[in-house]
Enzyme design. Structure first.
Site, mmCIF file in Angstrom:
data_model
loop_
_atom_site.group_PDB
_atom_site.id
_atom_site.type_symbol
_atom_site.label_atom_id
_atom_site.label_comp_id
_atom_site.label_asym_id
_atom_site.label_seq_id
_atom_site.Cartn_x
_atom_site.Cartn_y
_atom_site.Cartn_z
ATOM 1 N N GLY A 172 0.358 -0.802 -0.064
ATOM 2 C CA GLY A 172 -0.434 -0.391 -0.219
ATOM 3 C C GLY A 172 0.646 1.113 0.105
ATOM 4 O O GLY A 172 1.958 1.270 0.528
ATOM 5 N N ARG B 267 3.871 -16.899 -5.738
ATOM 6 C CA ARG B 267 2.728 -17.703 -5.310
ATOM 7 C C ARG B 267 1.538 -16.354 -6.341
ATOM 8 O O ARG B 267 1.042 -15.546 -5.938
ATOM 9 C CB ARG B 267 1.666 -17.760 -4.075
ATOM 10 C CG ARG B 267 0.611 -18.635 -4.062
ATOM 11 C CD ARG B 267 1.102 -18.560 -2.416
ATOM 12 N NE ARG B 267 -0.485 -19.686 -2.782
ATOM 13 C CZ ARG B 267 -1.616 -19.703 -2.063
ATOM 14 N NH1 ARG B 267 -1.861 -17.940 -2.388
ATOM 15 N NH2 ARG B 267 -2.842 -20.404 -2.748
ATOM 16 N N ASP C 248 5.418 -5.257 5.241
ATOM 17 C CA ASP C 248 6.293 -6.811 5.379
ATOM 18 C C ASP C 248 5.786 -7.881 4.476
ATOM 19 O O ASP C 248 6.243 -9.216 4.338
ATOM 20 C CB ASP C 248 5.150 -7.136 6.961
ATOM 21 C CG ASP C 248 3.348 -7.360 6.662
ATOM 22 O OD1 ASP C 248 2.945 -6.790 6.123
ATOM 23 O OD2 ASP C 248 3.185 -8.258 6.901
ATOM 24 N N THR D 35 5.609 2.428 6.115
ATOM 25 C CA THR D 35 3.693 1.754 5.761
ATOM 26 C C THR D 35 2.937 2.577 6.717
ATOM 27 O O THR D 35 4.391 3.179 8.100
ATOM 28 C CB THR D 35 3.576 0.364 6.290
ATOM 29 O OG1 THR D 35 2.235 0.495 6.778
ATOM 30 C CG2 THR D 35 4.834 -0.387 7.713
ATOM 31 N N ASP E 189 0.479 2.145 8.814
ATOM 32 C CA ASP E 189 1.033 1.193 10.384
ATOM 33 C C ASP E 189 1.631 0.879 11.109
ATOM 34 O O ASP E 189 1.554 0.510 11.941
ATOM 35 C CB ASP E 189 0.808 -0.211 9.514
ATOM 36 C CG ASP E 189 -0.704 -0.567 8.571
ATOM 37 O OD1 ASP E 189 -1.201 0.556 8.449
ATOM 38 O OD2 ASP E 189 -0.590 -1.009 7.536
ATOM 39 N N ASP F 179 3.780 -1.222 11.271
ATOM 40 C CA ASP F 179 3.945 -2.582 12.302
ATOM 41 C C ASP F 179 5.264 -3.586 11.801
ATOM 42 O O ASP F 179 4.667 -4.861 11.561
ATOM 43 C CB ASP F 179 2.936 -3.063 11.370
ATOM 44 C CG ASP F 179 2.237 -3.396 10.391
ATOM 45 O OD1 ASP F 179 3.191 -2.966 9.151
ATOM 46 O OD2 ASP F 179 1.193 -4.254 9.887
ATOM 47 N N ARG G 25 -3.868 -2.092 10.088
ATOM 48 C CA ARG G 25 -3.910 -3.630 9.882
ATOM 49 C C ARG G 25 -4.392 -4.181 11.053
ATOM 50 O O ARG G 25 -5.121 -3.803 12.506
ATOM 51 C CB ARG G 25 -2.936 -4.266 8.553
ATOM 52 C CG ARG G 25 -3.554 -3.991 7.751
ATOM 53 C CD ARG G 25 -2.610 -4.721 7.047
ATOM 54 N NE ARG G 25 -0.806 -4.895 8.056
ATOM 55 C CZ ARG G 25 -0.247 -5.774 7.303
ATOM 56 N NH1 ARG G 25 -0.860 -6.407 6.203
ATOM 57 N NH2 ARG G 25 1.098 -5.515 7.896
ATOM 58 N N ARG H 285 -22.208 8.828 16.058
ATOM 59 C CA ARG H 285 -21.876 8.624 14.638
ATOM 60 C C ARG H 285 -20.761 8.446 14.545
ATOM 61 O O ARG H 285 -19.731 8.756 15.596
ATOM 62 C CB ARG H 285 -21.643 10.060 14.524
ATOM 63 C CG ARG H 285 -23.099 11.074 14.524
ATOM 64 C CD ARG H 285 -23.602 10.669 13.535
ATOM 65 N NE ARG H 285 -25.327 10.994 12.686
ATOM 66 C CZ ARG H 285 -26.119 11.393 13.340
ATOM 67 N NH1 ARG H 285 -26.489 10.287 14.715
ATOM 68 N NH2 ARG H 285 -27.721 12.624 13.946
ATOM 69 N N GLN I 170 -5.844 8.608 5.149
ATOM 70 C CA GLN I 170 -4.342 8.727 5.807
ATOM 71 C C GLN I 170 -3.454 8.170 5.074
ATOM 72 O O GLN I 170 -2.059 7.935 5.353
ATOM 73 C CB GLN I 170 -4.658 7.440 7.099
ATOM 74 C CG GLN I 170 -5.852 7.869 8.401
ATOM 75 C CD GLN I 170 -6.693 6.342 8.986
ATOM 76 O OE1 GLN I 170 -5.969 6.133 9.537
ATOM 77 N NE2 GLN I 170 -6.596 6.223 8.200
HETATM 78 O O1 F6P Z 1 -1.560 -1.324 5.199
HETATM 79 C C1 F6P Z 1 -2.102 -0.022 4.792
HETATM 80 C C2 F6P Z 1 -2.851 -0.334 4.350
HETATM 81 O O2 F6P Z 1 -3.132 0.719 4.249
HETATM 82 C C3 F6P Z 1 -4.035 -0.753 6.004
HETATM 83 O O3 F6P Z 1 -3.669 -0.029 6.697
HETATM 84 C C4 F6P Z 1 -5.279 -1.131 5.502
HETATM 85 O O4 F6P Z 1 -5.648 -1.926 6.253
HETATM 86 C C5 F6P Z 1 -5.142 -1.420 3.930
HETATM 87 O O5 F6P Z 1 -3.338 -0.575 3.397
HETATM 88 C C6 F6P Z 1 -5.929 -1.372 3.264
HETATM 89 O O6 F6P Z 1 -5.613 -1.773 2.142
HETATM 90 P P1 F6P Z 1 -6.300 -1.935 0.570
HETATM 91 O O7 F6P Z 1 -5.052 -0.589 -0.032
HETATM 92 O O8 F6P Z 1 -5.985 -3.310 -0.404
HETATM 93 O O9 F6P Z 1 -7.295 -1.615 0.696
#
Ligand code: F6P
Length: 365
Positions: A15, A83, A120, A142, A144, A146, A188, A283, A291
């Site tokens: 992403g 894969r 990752d 990322t 995230d 993570d 995530r 709401r 983000q």
């Molecule tokens: O890893 C980055 C991220 O934006 C995550 O926070 C989110 O869960 C995921 O990618 C969304 O993925 P996609 O772009 O495939 O919808």
């Protein structure tokens, strides 16, 4: 000492996030001006490598991109060269390892090393390529935050800034209408964005995957606040948060993707449950891809530049198959093989959780 590496390729996988262009710029400028290397840009991550879509990057191609969001190379988070799904005319799917063909593509262009900018999933493939003999250096990206092995990834600071600014805005409207506002952020399976954006915005409750919540605790909090005359509440929820004994909310499943699950929907679920139980007006807002977009913060531009330059320095020293990392404020590197297949979650005793608890932030537990 002259570098044995004459030509490199750079790619952005997974992403997208703010700061990718800053790394591409740092890698390319350092390679060309300091080490007289030839630089190739691979389009759309590993998909471009499989489809042989790569082009030479010149110095001017990476000028004026430092502050630009996204990636000039394009990215892809649904392709694993080890894969790769092949769909027959009848619609049958067969997975094939096309990594040898990727290595041949690089060899045909006389590319000596690959700089993989990714999270990752990208690092897992990068480690597998390294095992097959390719010279690879990883750069941790990322929103995230993570990725295992590094204290921080670039893109995270920008995502937290975007989320905190959005929550500041939501606070004013929540206050005007005396509502419970539930804000869903990405991340995530890790709660880094929720934790940081929640603390930065002074949110009343932060829900993260690492601390399963009890609905009664959240309802008690918003009810008590309302009883005390605090006319609104802000809850930040990570997309991967889940109720104690419950499951994460899945938005979509992409069966052909290496990481098929896409999370999302927890804010709507909570808004309905909290509204029903407390009779307070609720709401839900999902911040979503906003983000991942926009201009990187100065912090991310600096981090991305440092990571990009460090990647080149490692390669020219003959170091390979490692991920550039920042640990305890210092740039270093860890073996890609250690990073593959792991993610870094928020420890339950993280100092920021302790600080948030000290100022009465609820974690729903
Ligand atoms: O890893 C980055 C991220 O934006 C995550 O926070 C989110 O869960 C995921 O990618 C969304 O993925 P996609 O772009 O495939 O919808």
């Amino acid at each position: 000492m002259a570098s044995r590496i004459k030509s490199i390729a750079v790619m952005t996988g997974g992403g997208d996030c703010p700061g990718l262009n800053a790394v591409i710029r740092a890698v390319t400028k350092t390679a060309i001006s300091k080490y007289a290397m030839k630089v190739w840009g691979i389009e759309d991550g590993f998909l471009g490598l499989i489809e042989k879509r790569l082009h030479v990057l010149g110095y001017d191609d990476v000028s004026n991109i430092l502050e630009m969001g996204g990636t000039i190379l394009g990215s892809n988070n649904t392709t694993n060269p080890f894969r790769y799904p092949l769909v027959s005319k009848a619609g049958k799917v067969k997975f094939k390892d096309v990594s040898d063909s990727c290595i041949k593509t690089l060899a045909a262009k006389r590319i000596d090393a690959l700089v993989c900018i990714g999270g990752d999933g990208t690092m897992t493939s990068a480690a597998a390529f390294a095992k097959k003999g390719l010279t690879v250096i990883g750069v941790p990206k990322t929103i995230d935050n993570d990725l295992w092995g590094t204290d921080v990834t670039f893109g995270f600071d920008t995502a937290v800034t975007t989320a905190a600014e959005a929550i500041d805005k939501l606070r004013t409207t929540a206050s005007s209408h005396h509502r419970v506002m539930i804000v869903e952020v990405m991340g995530r399976y890790a709660g880094w964005i929720a934790l940081h954006a929640g603390v930065a915005s002074g949110s009343d409750c932060i829900l993260i995957p690492e601390i399963p919540y009890r609905l009664e605790s959240i309802c008690r909090l918003v009810q008590q606040r309302s009883n005390k005359g605090r006319s609104y509440s802000i809850i930040v929820v990570a997309e991967g948060a889940k109720e104690l004994g419950g499951k994460m909310v899945v938005r979509e499943t992409f069966v052909l993707s290496p990481d098929p699950i896409r999370l999302g929907g927890i804010a709507n679920k909570l808004a309905a449950q909290i509204g029903q139980r407390t009779k307070l007006e609720t709401r839900a807002v999902t911040l979503g891809y906003i983000q991942r977009g926009g201009t990187p913060t100065p912090h991310d531009r600096i981090l991305a530049t440092n990571f990009g330059v460090a990647a080149l320095e490692l390669l020219t020293k003959g170091v390979k198959n490692r991920l550039v990392v920042l640990r305890n404020g210092k740039l270093s590197s860890v073996p890609l093989s250690q990073v593959a297949g792991k993610i870094r979650k928020v420890p339950k005793n993280h100092p920021l959780i302790m600080a948030a608890r000290a100022v009465n932030t609820c974690f729903g537990d």
